[in-house]
Design a protein around this motif. Structure first.
Motif, short mmCIF file in Angstrom:
data_model
loop_
_atom_site.label_atom_id
_atom_site.label_comp_id
_atom_site.label_asym_id
_atom_site.label_seq_id
_atom_site.Cartn_x
_atom_site.Cartn_y
_atom_site.Cartn_z
N ALA A 32 -109.54 29.85 -2.71
CA ALA A 32 -110.20 30.67 -1.69
C ALA A 32 -110.10 29.96 -0.35
O ALA A 32 -109.82 28.75 -0.27
N GLN A 33 -110.29 30.72 0.70
CA GLN A 33 -110.48 30.16 2.04
C GLN A 33 -111.53 31.01 2.72
O GLN A 33 -111.60 32.22 2.50
N GLY A 34 -112.37 30.35 3.54
CA GLY A 34 -113.40 31.16 4.16
C GLY A 34 -114.09 30.46 5.31
O GLY A 34 -113.81 29.29 5.63
N ASP A 71 -118.45 30.30 -2.85
CA ASP A 71 -119.33 30.51 -1.70
C ASP A 71 -120.37 29.40 -1.60
O ASP A 71 -120.66 28.89 -0.51
N GLU A 78 -116.72 35.31 6.29
CA GLU A 78 -115.64 35.94 5.53
C GLU A 78 -115.18 34.97 4.48
O GLU A 78 -115.26 33.74 4.67
N LEU A 79 -114.67 35.51 3.39
CA LEU A 79 -114.19 34.68 2.29
C LEU A 79 -113.13 35.46 1.54
O LEU A 79 -113.35 36.61 1.17
N PRO A 99 -122.26 37.21 -3.25
CA PRO A 99 -121.57 37.46 -4.52
C PRO A 99 -121.91 38.82 -5.12
O PRO A 99 -121.06 39.44 -5.78
N MET A 117 -113.40 39.41 1.71
CA MET A 117 -114.64 40.04 2.15
C MET A 117 -114.96 39.61 3.58
O MET A 117 -114.76 38.44 3.93
N ARG A 118 -115.46 40.53 4.37
CA ARG A 118 -116.03 40.19 5.68
C ARG A 118 -117.46 40.71 5.73
O ARG A 118 -117.68 41.90 5.49
N ARG A 128 -106.36 31.82 9.25
CA ARG A 128 -107.58 31.46 9.99
C ARG A 128 -107.18 30.55 11.14
O ARG A 128 -106.55 29.51 10.89
N VAL A 177 -110.97 26.22 -0.78
CA VAL A 177 -111.72 26.01 -2.01
C VAL A 177 -110.80 26.13 -3.21
O VAL A 177 -109.93 27.01 -3.24
N PHE A 212 -116.54 33.84 -7.31
CA PHE A 212 -116.85 33.97 -5.88
C PHE A 212 -118.14 33.23 -5.56
O PHE A 212 -118.24 32.54 -4.53
N ALA A 213 -119.15 33.38 -6.41
CA ALA A 213 -120.45 32.76 -6.16
C ALA A 213 -120.34 31.24 -6.08
O ALA A 213 -120.95 30.60 -5.22
N THR A 233 -122.12 33.20 5.26
CA THR A 233 -120.71 33.52 5.05
C THR A 233 -120.27 34.59 6.03
O THR A 233 -120.85 35.68 6.05
N GLN A 269 -103.67 31.20 3.47
CA GLN A 269 -103.40 31.27 2.03
C GLN A 269 -102.68 32.57 1.77
O GLN A 269 -102.98 33.58 2.44
#
Lengths: 143, 143, 143, 143
Positions: free
Chosen positions: A132-134, A63, A85-86, B56, B88-89, D89, A117, A59-60, A83, D133
């Motif tokens: 991922a998407q965010g 992000d 949301e992710l 994270p 996550m939000r 999204r 991502v 995640f890090a 951020t 996704q």
């Protein structure tokens, strides 16, 4: 998609991030039109039993890649891009000693930058361990 | 929702997790019918400029809470329960010296455990810094 | 969480929505401090083989509940509140002739309203067929 | 990514879907190695005021594209492949008379197919109105 040219290169981003956030373990490895790549070398505490890179570490990196992508998209360093949301999807065990994430721009608006991502380890770019998407929220101009 | 009684208590979970994953910074603070609470004390490297707990790190606590919730839901320790996806939000700056996450069970099936998570700092349980929802995949019986 | 009292009740919301979007099949069934409930009676074309309510129909009810929740949270009807992102998790077959969604407020800021949603059919409120979390973007004041 | 060749073509998929789910408004427009494209012509009730394609309609096309992608990935029609989770999204107003979604394969495992989706209207493929996704769950072999 037609992308604006950006003056943000990897060295500029890394220098600016170091200035405000010395502790960040990730670094920008590469940027280009509509994308940014982040890289992180996990410390032993970030490995799960069996040598897997932990989910939070993945995640890090994802992000961080989205953060760098936001700088590229708006063409300036903006520490207050945050951020919103992710969402992460874990696809395979993340075995390796280096973690990479490539964020691709989906849209850059006045309020938000949205990206997708792909995360992988070592040289397995075509076998991602996660996707991922965010959304990064951009600071609004003061009224 | 009617929940099965579980023999998994916080001490049992912490002992089992320590056995397989000594490096994990999170610990189980409390479990009950259909929920589990995780706790983490961020290290300096997990703080962003201004004293914010990094995203994270919030993800790590949310993920841990869901993992403990999976043990409660299936009523046994299962190290091979793995995060399939987690979104996550981020709602507010996460300012504080302790991070908490409470995961609530949405469903426990044969393949998956789904839960919703609220994350907060210190004693601000009614002002969450983030919310999450996610899925843990359970190992399938060998055919 | 302390909620502001809202003048938005279900009848007011339904009348306002009908005015701008006559074709909407969902209606507001109930609102209260920090929550809103949407209801929809699926048409035959919204049922999958076996009588299951389709995923997009469940999404529609969840999305409507979040929209109504946004009105409650900001205490006015705002047709330009738009879904920014919404993630759905499908838990069980959605068998039934009525679909309900209850959205609960997580945060209401200047830019966004974030909520969690539970979706169920008929009177099975304690056995949700799906859960969701999402963000409505509020229109920004003109600069 | 190296993809398996698939015998699933668009005509085969459309015929099989029509057989089990006559009411489905979406159709498969194209498939290829690691991707599938869905198409839908919105009915008037699926348009929001101003002529925007509604969010649930965009979800429906994205979900259909992932379903077709699952058939391509496992190289057979499988009506019991079900959406496990899908996050959307919304990037721009979806103005147009035709809606398209292209789903790209991220991984195909024993239990799940994960894909990323881009949604657009008319010929604006390089200006997506939404991205998504999600995960389709495959039926498990009977024990």
């Amino acid at each position: 998609m037609p992308y604006r040219r950006s003056d943000m290169d990897a060295a500029t981003i890394n220098a600016a991030v170091r200035e405000v956030f010395a502790g960040d373990a990730a670094r920008c490895a590469e940027v280009g039109p509509g994308y940014a790549v982040a890289h992180l070398t996990p410390e032993p505490a970030q490995l799960r039993p069996g040598g897997y890179v932990s989910g939070p570490t993945q995640f890090a990196v994802a992000d961080a890649a989205l953060w760098y992508l936001a700088f590229v998209a708006i063409d300036r360093f903006e520490p207050m891009a945050l951020t919103a949301e992710l969402s992460m999807r874990f696809l395979r065990p993340a075995i390796g000693s280096e973690v990479w994430a490539k964020a691709t721009l989906e849209v850059c608006g006045r309020r938000n930058v949205v990206g997708s991502v792909r995360i992988w380890t070592d040289d397995a770019q075509d076998r991602p361990c996660a996707v991922a998407q965010g959304t990064y929220a951009l600071p609004l101009p003061r009224p």
